[in-house]
Scaffold this motif. Structure first.
Motif, PDB file in Angstrom:
ATOM      1  N   LEU A  31      62.879 -14.649 -29.027  1.00 21.39           N
ATOM      2  CA  LEU A  31      63.467 -14.448 -27.694  1.00 21.39           C
ATOM      3  C   LEU A  31      64.234 -13.129 -27.648  1.00 21.39           C
ATOM      4  O   LEU A  31      64.930 -12.774 -28.592  1.00 21.39           O
ATOM      5  CB  LEU A  31      64.412 -15.605 -27.360  1.00 21.39           C
ATOM      6  N   THR A  86      59.604 -25.859 -15.648  1.00 12.75           N
ATOM      7  CA  THR A  86      58.169 -26.176 -15.605  1.00 12.75           C
ATOM      8  C   THR A  86      57.938 -27.289 -14.603  1.00 12.75           C
ATOM      9  O   THR A  86      58.893 -27.963 -14.186  1.00 12.75           O
ATOM     10  CB  THR A  86      57.638 -26.593 -16.999  1.00 12.75           C
ATOM     11  N   CYS A 123      55.053 -25.815 -24.235  1.00 14.73           N
ATOM     12  CA  CYS A 123      54.754 -26.759 -23.133  1.00 14.73           C
ATOM     13  C   CYS A 123      56.003 -27.256 -22.437  1.00 14.73           C
ATOM     14  O   CYS A 123      55.914 -28.007 -21.477  1.00 14.73           O
ATOM     15  CB  CYS A 123      53.970 -27.949 -23.671  1.00 14.73           C
ATOM     16  N   SER A 124      57.179 -26.863 -22.936  1.00 16.20           N
ATOM     17  CA  SER A 124      58.448 -27.374 -22.407  1.00 16.20           C
ATOM     18  C   SER A 124      58.415 -28.910 -22.404  1.00 16.20           C
ATOM     19  O   SER A 124      58.064 -29.515 -23.411  1.00 16.20           O
ATOM     20  CB  SER A 124      58.732 -26.783 -21.025  1.00 16.20           C
ATOM     21  N   LEU A 206      57.063 -27.023 -32.557  1.00 19.86           N
ATOM     22  CA  LEU A 206      56.444 -25.883 -33.244  1.00 19.86           C
ATOM     23  C   LEU A 206      57.041 -24.577 -32.726  1.00 19.86           C
ATOM     24  O   LEU A 206      57.095 -24.349 -31.514  1.00 19.86           O
ATOM     25  CB  LEU A 206      54.932 -25.897 -32.965  1.00 19.86           C
ATOM     26  N   TYR A 231      59.759 -13.982 -22.237  1.00 20.62           N
ATOM     27  CA  TYR A 231      61.119 -14.030 -22.815  1.00 20.62           C
ATOM     28  C   TYR A 231      61.179 -13.383 -24.199  1.00 20.62           C
ATOM     29  O   TYR A 231      62.228 -13.392 -24.827  1.00 20.62           O
ATOM     30  CB  TYR A 231      61.595 -15.486 -22.896  1.00 20.62           C
ATOM     31  N   PHE A 232      60.053 -12.855 -24.692  1.00 23.90           N
ATOM     32  CA  PHE A 232      59.976 -12.333 -26.055  1.00 23.90           C
ATOM     33  C   PHE A 232      60.011 -10.806 -26.072  1.00 23.90           C
ATOM     34  O   PHE A 232      59.616 -10.157 -25.113  1.00 23.90           O
ATOM     35  CB  PHE A 232      58.650 -12.767 -26.708  1.00 23.90           C
TER      36      PHE A 232
END
Ligand code: SAM
Length: 294
Positions: A31, A86, A123-124, A206, A231-232
């Motif tokens: 992040l 999401t 996948c939140s 993960l 966000y990365f």
């Protein structure tokens, strides 16, 4: 010295401690936070400084780095810093293209094996994975197949929510009413995904930077990695895309969020023009872009 303000007893975060914390979070989860995020860190992590009865953020940093419980606390801090937003049937135009144009191609390509794996990477709380499972079920193309929808997220809490499969109204903001009637049931705790869709979905925690653990997903025919890479930082995006590339079967598809692209990230994928969307595909004769075999 206690780094607490006198007015509200909230710990104050100094710029140099912010930079240390930010780099630690970046190393662990990929992040990226700019300098304007100092107050976000102060607000969201301040409670942890207090809960652990530490003298300030400088001690919190040392705790994260050197305490035996530091690793678990990094996970806790990441829980607090990630955006979890999401909902079902997000980015509907892309899902239409997936259902109408990609699922028939995958059904044809995998006819002999009778297997299909789709991965919702990041996948939140699970809405994306269940949406994909519903689209697969509705297509009618995979009856009697071994279908797996894998959902993964760095957040254990999100994964627990995904496994529960029970949602509140906000998750349904763009769900067509006929889908809601057919694939969900009202229960006292909320609205639950029906069993036959839940049975197609498997969730696990993960970190997408972790190549070794990502291999546990196995081979995927399609990957949804939407609204995660924004966000990365660039280095972490490259690492994640590299991992997703490895997991995809040759000819498999990668779907990103509407504001995301592989520009400056990877040239290993082909761009596929669908009627309503652009998606990426791992070339059929795939070789890694460093020249070695996949
Ligand atoms: C905004 S949500 C996107 C959810 C869904 N893909 C969608 O588009 O609706 C971003 C998710 O990425 C997860 N995430 C952030 N960093 C991650 C990492 N390093 N590995 C795996 N998941 C990560 C967060 O926990 C969060 O649940």
């Amino acid at each position: 010295m206690k780094a607490f303000s006198s007015s509200d007893d909230q710990p104050r975060l100094r710029a140099d401690d912010f930079r240390l914390l930010r780099d630690l979070v970046n190393d662990h989860a990929g992040l990226h936070f700019d300098d304007g995020s100092l107050y976000l860190f102060e607000r969201r992590l301040g409670e942890r400084v207090a809960a652990l009865e530490l003298g300030g953020f400088d001690e919190y940093y040392k705790y994260l780095r050197f305490n035996a419980r530091g690793k678990a606390e990094i996970e806790e801090s990441i829980e607090r810093l990630t955006t979890k937003e999401t909902y079902f049937f997000r980015q509907e135009y892309q899902l239409r293209s997936f259902a109408n144009e990609l699922l028939p191609r995958l059904a044809e390509a995998n006819r002999d094996s009778g297997q299909l794996t789709v991965w919702s990477a990041g996948c939140s709380t699970g809405e994306e994975a269940y949406t994909v499972a519903i689209l697969i079920a509705r297509s009618g193309l995979f009856q009697g197949w071994n279908v797996r929808v894998v959902g993964s997220d760095i957040s254990r809490r999100n994964v627990a929510t995904a496994r529960r499969g029970t949602y509140r109204a906000a998750s349904f903001r763009t769900t067509p009413p006929e889908i809601r009637r057919e694939y969900f049931v009202e229960e006292p705790e909320g609205v639950r995904v029906v069993e036959r869709i839940r049975a197609m979905c498997h969730f696990g925690q993960l970190n997408l930077l972790d190549r070794t653990r990502a291999a546990l997903v196995g081979r995927a025919d399609a990957v949804f990695c939407r609204n995660v890479l924004i966000y990365f930082d660039m280095r972490s995006r490259k690492k994640v895309i590299d991992n997703l590339y490895d997991r995809l079967t040759p000819g498999g598809f990668l779907m990103l969020g509407h504001s995301e692209s592989l520009l400056n990230v990877s040239t290993a994928f082909e761009l596929v023009h669908l009627s309503e969307d652009l998606v990426y595909r791992k070339p059929l004769a795939a070789r890694r872009w460093d020249g070695s075999s996949p």
